[in-house]
Design an enzyme around this catalytic site. Sequence first.
Site, mmCIF file in Angstrom:
data_model
loop_
_atom_site.group_PDB
_atom_site.id
_atom_site.type_symbol
_atom_site.label_atom_id
_atom_site.label_comp_id
_atom_site.label_asym_id
_atom_site.label_seq_id
_atom_site.Cartn_x
_atom_site.Cartn_y
_atom_site.Cartn_z
ATOM 1 N N TRP A 277 -5.091 1.426 10.622
ATOM 2 C CA TRP A 277 -5.049 0.732 8.990
ATOM 3 C C TRP A 277 -5.072 -0.038 8.342
ATOM 4 O O TRP A 277 -5.603 -0.902 7.542
ATOM 5 C CB TRP A 277 -4.353 2.443 8.264
ATOM 6 C CG TRP A 277 -4.622 2.560 6.745
ATOM 7 C CD1 TRP A 277 -3.589 1.903 5.612
ATOM 8 C CD2 TRP A 277 -5.729 2.884 6.274
ATOM 9 N NE1 TRP A 277 -4.342 2.442 4.586
ATOM 10 C CE2 TRP A 277 -5.154 2.519 5.010
ATOM 11 C CE3 TRP A 277 -7.023 2.746 6.625
ATOM 12 C CZ2 TRP A 277 -6.613 2.779 4.160
ATOM 13 C CZ3 TRP A 277 -8.239 3.559 5.986
ATOM 14 C CH2 TRP A 277 -7.323 3.385 3.833
ATOM 15 N N TYR B 25 0.788 -0.993 -0.306
ATOM 16 C CA TYR B 25 0.124 0.040 0.065
ATOM 17 C C TYR B 25 1.279 1.548 -0.163
ATOM 18 O O TYR B 25 1.156 2.077 -0.987
ATOM 19 C CB TYR B 25 -1.044 -0.058 1.338
ATOM 20 C CG TYR B 25 -1.882 1.202 1.199
ATOM 21 C CD1 TYR B 25 -3.034 1.277 0.466
ATOM 22 C CD2 TYR B 25 -1.156 2.234 2.157
ATOM 23 C CE1 TYR B 25 -3.203 3.193 0.410
ATOM 24 C CE2 TYR B 25 -1.816 3.671 2.688
ATOM 25 C CZ TYR B 25 -3.200 3.764 1.903
ATOM 26 O OH TYR B 25 -4.064 4.673 2.183
ATOM 27 N N GLU C 183 -11.824 6.299 5.238
ATOM 28 C CA GLU C 183 -11.089 6.468 6.218
ATOM 29 C C GLU C 183 -12.183 7.442 7.651
ATOM 30 O O GLU C 183 -11.658 6.516 8.334
ATOM 31 C CB GLU C 183 -11.164 8.171 6.289
ATOM 32 C CG GLU C 183 -9.819 8.351 4.733
ATOM 33 C CD GLU C 183 -7.954 7.722 5.574
ATOM 34 O OE1 GLU C 183 -7.488 7.782 7.105
ATOM 35 O OE2 GLU C 183 -6.925 7.458 4.491
#
Length: 194
Positions: free
Chosen positions: A54, A24, A46
Site C-alpha cells: 500500500w 493516511y 485497491e
Amino acid sequence: MTVIGDDGLARPTWAATDPLLRDYYDTEWGMPVRDETGLFERLSLEAFQSGLSWATILRKRPAFRAAFDGFDPDTVAAYDEHDVARLMADAGIVRNLRKIEATISNARATVGLREDGGLVDLVWSFKPDRTPAPTSYADAPTTSPKSKALAKALRAKGFVFVGPTTMYALMEAVGIVDTHLVDSHRRGSSGIWT
C-alpha cells in the site's frame, strides 16, 4: 499489536514510523467515503495495489490522480487506446496494462451503475451488521461473506479486479468495516462503528 508514538497515540506497526502511512492512517483510512469519485478512486487504487505494498500506491497517489484526471468516472470511461498508451508510458504510476484497462472498464461500469442507484449505494449496501474487533492484525479478517458478495455483485455489473480480498480492503479503507485494532486511537473514529 499497536505501538505508542511520540505523540502518545497507539497505532498499528504499519502506521507507526513512515510519515506518509501515519498521516493516511490518522486522517483517512477507515473514514466514510460516500461520493462516487472518491469511491471510484479507492476502488481503482485497491486494484492497482493488488500484489504490491500500500505504501507504493500511496506514494504514487498524486501521479495516479494526475494521470487518471482526478478519477472522474466520466472522463476515464471515455479513454481510448491513446490514453492507454499514455498511461503505459507514465513512470509515475504502476504501469500494468491489465490494471490500467481494468480501471477504464470499471469507470464505464461506474457510469452504467447510475441507472441502478450508483456505485456508492451498491458498495455501501454490503455493510455488515457487525464489524470485527481485532486485537492484533492476525485477528483481522482479509475477506468476509459480505466482501465475497460485493465482489460477485460488482463482477455482475461489469467490474474487474474486484476479488473478495480486494473488496474487503476497500470496505476497510472507506469505513464499511472498522478493522482498527481495539486499542488503536482510531478505533470507532468513523462514527459508523463504536
